[in-house]
Design an enzyme around this catalytic site. Structure first.
Site, mmCIF file in Angstrom:
data_model
loop_
_atom_site.group_PDB
_atom_site.id
_atom_site.type_symbol
_atom_site.label_atom_id
_atom_site.label_comp_id
_atom_site.label_asym_id
_atom_site.label_seq_id
_atom_site.Cartn_x
_atom_site.Cartn_y
_atom_site.Cartn_z
ATOM 1 N N GLU A 99 -13.414 50.132 36.664
ATOM 2 C CA GLU A 99 -14.490 50.818 36.497
ATOM 3 C C GLU A 99 -15.491 50.065 37.538
ATOM 4 O OE1 GLU A 99 -18.192 51.963 33.531
ATOM 5 O OE2 GLU A 99 -16.871 50.110 33.069
ATOM 6 N N CYS A 118 -23.837 50.774 36.851
ATOM 7 C CA CYS A 118 -23.154 51.730 37.703
ATOM 8 C C CYS A 118 -23.390 53.204 37.420
ATOM 9 C CB CYS A 118 -21.746 51.481 37.433
ATOM 10 S SG CYS A 118 -20.903 51.515 36.004
#
Length: 388
Positions: free
Chosen positions: A249, A283
């Site tokens: 990720e 993010c």
């Protein structure tokens, strides 16, 4: 007052590190949260060896006992959410409500996977051969290496550790070097809940040392990594080279699209929350706002007025909307790209200035650029929560 020191947890024991580092409060750099052990290559290898040795026993651990253990961990985290939330905000810079909310989420993740332990499913299928059945069962991978980032120091470790443990895997967990405190507190709860020796190993230290060993050791069957794009590419290449499973990720540039028929107030609140809360250090932050022509000018004007109402201050102070940037390096990087945006011709509609507050911290005004183009470096920059 002497700084409190915390150790790694390897092979069922709390052990001193080869070195140590200080965890500093980004809201007040005179405040040292604590001192945390730093493992070396040999200690990391010992942790992996312990996990490998414990893997057969944990794989055969009763599912109800495993479910009860994870639920117990979740309940203990929940019972300490105020305390742990304050620790998280103190070391990472999230506001206190955000810190408590993240810890609460971590508790719920453990409890959820405690329930999922009992829902494991397989399949029983008829074979093409008469009188023969085909049985499909799911088995643990073995040892899972976990490398977590600094921007969610409680929730991301929970959603990596909990499922790995739930499905019978042993864990070697390296938290982000920048924010070890929240992860250490979670590790203590896991240990005190009764986790069998060797099943869970907690190894703090640099990604270039501890992380590198975890990624490349053939005894680690799978790796889960959250952090920067560049480091993620290296993790993937190393895992592929030795045929290990991996999950990544990494950072992203997420567009929020505002159309002409949008409710202006709602659109502004979505943009402000998505782009600037958690200091924009996630993010999933709305780092690009794609606004259509008919609403553009009204939207920008409303955004500027809304940004003026946001209070950037100490993460633990009541009334703070946005806490500090996580550390000096990240602050300097943010300031660099703000200047790059100006040089490239983007219009700074609001903010972008370093701020001074009552305590010495890494305070930065939220920045809003307009008149940008896709080739500008400021649009390519992501505030990645790198593994170090």
């Amino acid at each position: 007052m002497a700084t409190q020191k915390y150790r790694n947890y390897i092979a069922g024991e709390w052990v001193e590190g080869a070195t140590s580092s200080q965890d500093v409060n980004p809201s007040d750099t005179s405040d040292v949260v604590a001192e945390y052990a730093q493992a070396d290559k040999a200690q990391t290898e010992t942790a992996i060896e312990a996990a490998r040795a414990a893997a057969p026993g944990w794989a055969n651990f009763g599912v109800q006992a495993r479910a009860d253990l994870l639920d117990k961990i979740g309940l203990q985290i929940l019972a300490r959410s105020q305390e742990l939330g304050e620790l998280l905000s103190r070391e990472e810079g999230k506001t206190l409500p955000e810190g408590i909310g993240e810890v609460t989420r971590a508790a719920h993740i453990f409890r959820f996977f405690g329930g999922e332990v009992l829902r494991r499913a397989g399949e029983l299928l008829p074979s093409v051969r008469p009188g023969i059945d085909v049985e499909l069962v799911r088995e643990p991978l073995g040892v899972v290496g976990i490398i977590a980032p600094w921007n969610f120091p409680a929730a991301i470790p929970a959603w990596k550790c909990a499922p790995a443990l739930a499905y019978g895997n042993c864990v070697v967990f390296k938290p982000a070097d920048l924010v070890p405190g929240s992860a250490h507190a979670m590790a203590q709860i896991i240990v005190e809940a009764g986790m069998p020796e060797g099943v869970f190993n907690f190894v703090m230290g640099r990604g270039s040392v501890v992380g590198d060993v975890i990624v490349n050791d053939p005894r680690v069957d799978a790796i889960t990594f959250t952090g920067s794009v560049d480091t993620g590419r290296k993790v993937a290449a190393s895992a592929v080279a030795r045929m290990a499973k991996f999950q990544l990720e990494m950072g992203g540039k997420n567009p929020l699209v505002v159309l002409d028929d949008a409710d202006l107030k709602t659109a502004v609140e979505c943009a402000v929350n998505g782009a600037f809360f958690s200091t924009g250090q996630r993010c999933t932050a709305s780092s690009r706002l794609v606004v259509t022509k008919g609403i553009h000018d009204k939207f920008v004007a409303a955004m500027v007025e809304r940004l003026k109402t946001l209070n950037v201050d100490n993460a633990l102070k009541k009334g703070t909307h946005i806490g500090p940037v996580v550390d000096k390096n990240q602050l300097n990087q943010d300031l660099f790209y703000i200047e790059e945006g100006k040089k490239e011709g983007a219009k700074l509609a609001y903010g972008g200035n370093q701020l001074k507050r009552d305590t010495a911290g890494f305070y930065l005004e939220p920045a809003l650029f307009t008149e940008t183009s896709n080739d500008m470096r400021c649009l390519l920059y992501t505030s990645d929560a790198a593994d170090d």
